[in-house]
Design a protein around this motif. Structure first.
Motif, mmCIF file in Angstrom:
data_model
loop_
_atom_site.group_PDB
_atom_site.id
_atom_site.type_symbol
_atom_site.label_atom_id
_atom_site.label_comp_id
_atom_site.label_asym_id
_atom_site.label_seq_id
_atom_site.Cartn_x
_atom_site.Cartn_y
_atom_site.Cartn_z
ATOM 1 N N LEU A 81 33.964 54.366 45.754
ATOM 2 C CA LEU A 81 33.421 53.694 44.654
ATOM 3 C C LEU A 81 31.756 53.629 44.942
ATOM 4 N N ASN A 82 31.453 54.200 46.062
ATOM 5 C CA ASN A 82 30.188 54.352 46.275
ATOM 6 C C ASN A 82 29.397 55.261 45.652
ATOM 7 N N ARG A 83 29.070 55.079 44.352
ATOM 8 C CA ARG A 83 28.254 56.016 43.391
ATOM 9 C C ARG A 83 27.217 55.257 42.673
ATOM 10 N N PRO A 84 26.311 56.145 42.058
ATOM 11 C CA PRO A 84 25.153 55.296 41.403
ATOM 12 C C PRO A 84 25.719 54.637 40.207
ATOM 13 N N HIS A 85 26.909 55.138 39.337
ATOM 14 C CA HIS A 85 27.277 54.203 38.327
ATOM 15 C C HIS A 85 28.851 54.205 38.526
ATOM 16 N N PRO A 86 29.168 52.961 38.292
ATOM 17 C CA PRO A 86 30.788 52.533 38.460
ATOM 18 C C PRO A 86 31.676 53.264 37.995
ATOM 19 N N PRO A 87 32.490 53.801 38.611
ATOM 20 C CA PRO A 87 33.446 54.864 38.032
ATOM 21 C C PRO A 87 34.733 54.193 37.234
ATOM 22 N N LYS A 88 35.296 54.835 36.629
ATOM 23 C CA LYS A 88 36.422 54.357 35.778
ATOM 24 C C LYS A 88 37.712 54.497 36.805
ATOM 25 N N VAL A 89 38.746 53.435 36.663
ATOM 26 C CA VAL A 89 39.828 53.757 37.272
ATOM 27 C C VAL A 89 40.432 55.011 37.407
ATOM 28 N N GLY A 90 40.599 55.681 36.485
ATOM 29 C CA GLY A 90 41.385 56.966 36.151
ATOM 30 C C GLY A 90 40.708 57.914 37.278
ATOM 31 N N SER A 91 39.180 58.182 37.061
ATOM 32 C CA SER A 91 38.622 59.205 37.966
ATOM 33 C C SER A 91 38.918 58.649 39.399
ATOM 34 N N VAL A 92 38.890 57.359 39.917
ATOM 35 C CA VAL A 92 39.140 57.354 41.168
ATOM 36 C C VAL A 92 40.299 57.647 41.574
ATOM 37 N N ALA A 93 41.521 57.306 40.659
ATOM 38 C CA ALA A 93 42.886 57.623 40.949
ATOM 39 C C ALA A 93 43.045 59.302 41.208
ATOM 40 N N THR A 94 42.220 60.120 40.260
ATOM 41 C CA THR A 94 42.268 61.494 40.365
ATOM 42 C C THR A 94 41.657 61.833 41.834
ATOM 43 N N LEU A 95 40.509 61.328 41.962
ATOM 44 C CA LEU A 95 39.834 61.818 43.386
ATOM 45 C C LEU A 95 40.575 61.559 44.558
ATOM 46 N N LEU A 96 41.377 60.316 44.624
ATOM 47 C CA LEU A 96 42.309 59.852 45.644
ATOM 48 C C LEU A 96 43.774 60.484 45.840
ATOM 49 N N ALA A 97 44.062 61.208 44.484
ATOM 50 C CA ALA A 97 45.428 61.729 44.213
ATOM 51 C C ALA A 97 46.247 60.676 44.286
ATOM 52 N N ASP A 102 48.552 57.519 41.681
ATOM 53 C CA ASP A 102 48.719 57.256 40.420
ATOM 54 C C ASP A 102 48.062 55.921 39.961
ATOM 55 N N ARG A 103 47.802 55.841 38.826
ATOM 56 C CA ARG A 103 46.754 54.645 38.546
ATOM 57 C C ARG A 103 47.506 53.146 39.112
ATOM 58 N N THR A 104 48.977 53.125 38.995
ATOM 59 C CA THR A 104 49.794 51.967 39.249
ATOM 60 C C THR A 104 49.203 51.583 40.737
ATOM 61 N N THR A 105 49.413 52.494 41.678
ATOM 62 C CA THR A 105 49.304 52.554 43.296
ATOM 63 C C THR A 105 47.841 52.278 43.351
ATOM 64 N N LEU A 106 46.920 52.822 42.954
ATOM 65 C CA LEU A 106 45.575 52.570 42.804
ATOM 66 C C LEU A 106 45.114 50.895 42.508
ATOM 67 N N THR A 107 45.722 50.596 41.468
ATOM 68 C CA THR A 107 45.470 49.311 41.065
ATOM 69 C C THR A 107 46.244 48.203 42.029
ATOM 70 N N ALA A 108 47.388 48.402 42.718
ATOM 71 C CA ALA A 108 47.793 47.689 43.856
ATOM 72 C C ALA A 108 46.829 47.707 44.917
ATOM 73 N N ASN A 109 46.367 48.753 45.292
ATOM 74 C CA ASN A 109 45.491 48.996 46.456
ATOM 75 C C ASN A 109 44.202 48.346 46.278
ATOM 76 N N LEU A 110 43.631 48.039 44.894
ATOM 77 C CA LEU A 110 42.482 47.462 44.643
ATOM 78 C C LEU A 110 42.544 45.828 44.934
ATOM 79 N N LYS A 111 43.761 45.253 44.488
ATOM 80 C CA LYS A 111 43.935 43.840 44.424
ATOM 81 C C LYS A 111 43.408 43.142 46.036
ATOM 82 N N PRO A 112 43.758 43.629 47.104
ATOM 83 C CA PRO A 112 43.348 42.936 48.173
ATOM 84 C C PRO A 112 41.692 42.785 48.376
ATOM 85 N N LEU A 113 41.292 44.106 47.944
ATOM 86 C CA LEU A 113 39.935 44.548 48.055
ATOM 87 C C LEU A 113 39.054 43.508 47.079
#
Length: 156
Positions: free
Chosen positions: A55-71, A73-84
């Motif tokens: 997420l350390n980018r000049p402009h906020p990324p979309k959930v989908g692009s972060v999911a792709t970068l981290l390989a 799925d969006r559901t897993t990413l969303t679950a990992n975002l919640k505690p943060l």
């Protein structure tokens, strides 16, 4: 011809000794544990470090692009975002150009955690690389293996 009910023990040994997936998983778990221990003083795991860094980018990324970068799925990413998000390290907002999409942003607290975590990451990373014969080649080969190949529904 009848297929044996169980694979032979020789097959088990073959997989144990040669399976790239098994060895990649074992290495990933060992590396993650090493970074988890090192990053514990700043209160994040290795996975959270990777997520915050993505997420350390000049402009906020979309959930989908972060999911792709981290390989992930969006559901897993969303679950990992919640505690943060609960800890106030990240925030989500609607994309002003597409209200259906969500943007992810580091908060000042999230940036502060990264400022503390990066020197730890650099030190552990350098220590690990000194034990490898050719870290650049390993990284390049891992990048080849991490590319989508179409087998899981992603375009190759």
């Amino acid at each position: 011809m009848q297929t044996p009910v169980n694979p032979s023990f020789q097959t088990t040994i073959l997989v144990r000794d040669t399976c790239l997936c098994l060895h990649a998983q074992r290495a990933a778990r060992a590396l993650a544990r090493r970074f988890d221990v090192a990053l514990k003083p700043v209160g994040i795991t290795s996975g959270q470090f990777s997520l915050l860094m993505s997420l350390n980018r000049p402009h906020p990324p979309k959930v989908g692009s972060v999911a792709t970068l981290l390989a992930m799925d969006r559901t897993t990413l969303t679950a990992n975002l919640k505690p943060l998000e609960r800890r106030g390290l990240i925030e989500t907002e609607a994309d002003p150009t597409d209200r259906r999409a969500r943007l992810l942003r580091l908060t000042p607290a999230g940036r502060a955690v990264l400022v503390s975590a990066v020197p730890i990451w650099k030190a552990v990373h350098a220590e690990i690389e000194t034990g490898l014969a050719d870290p650049h080649r390993l990284r390049a080969e891992l990048m080849v293996l991490s590319q989508p190949d179409g087998q899981d529904g992603n375009a190759g």
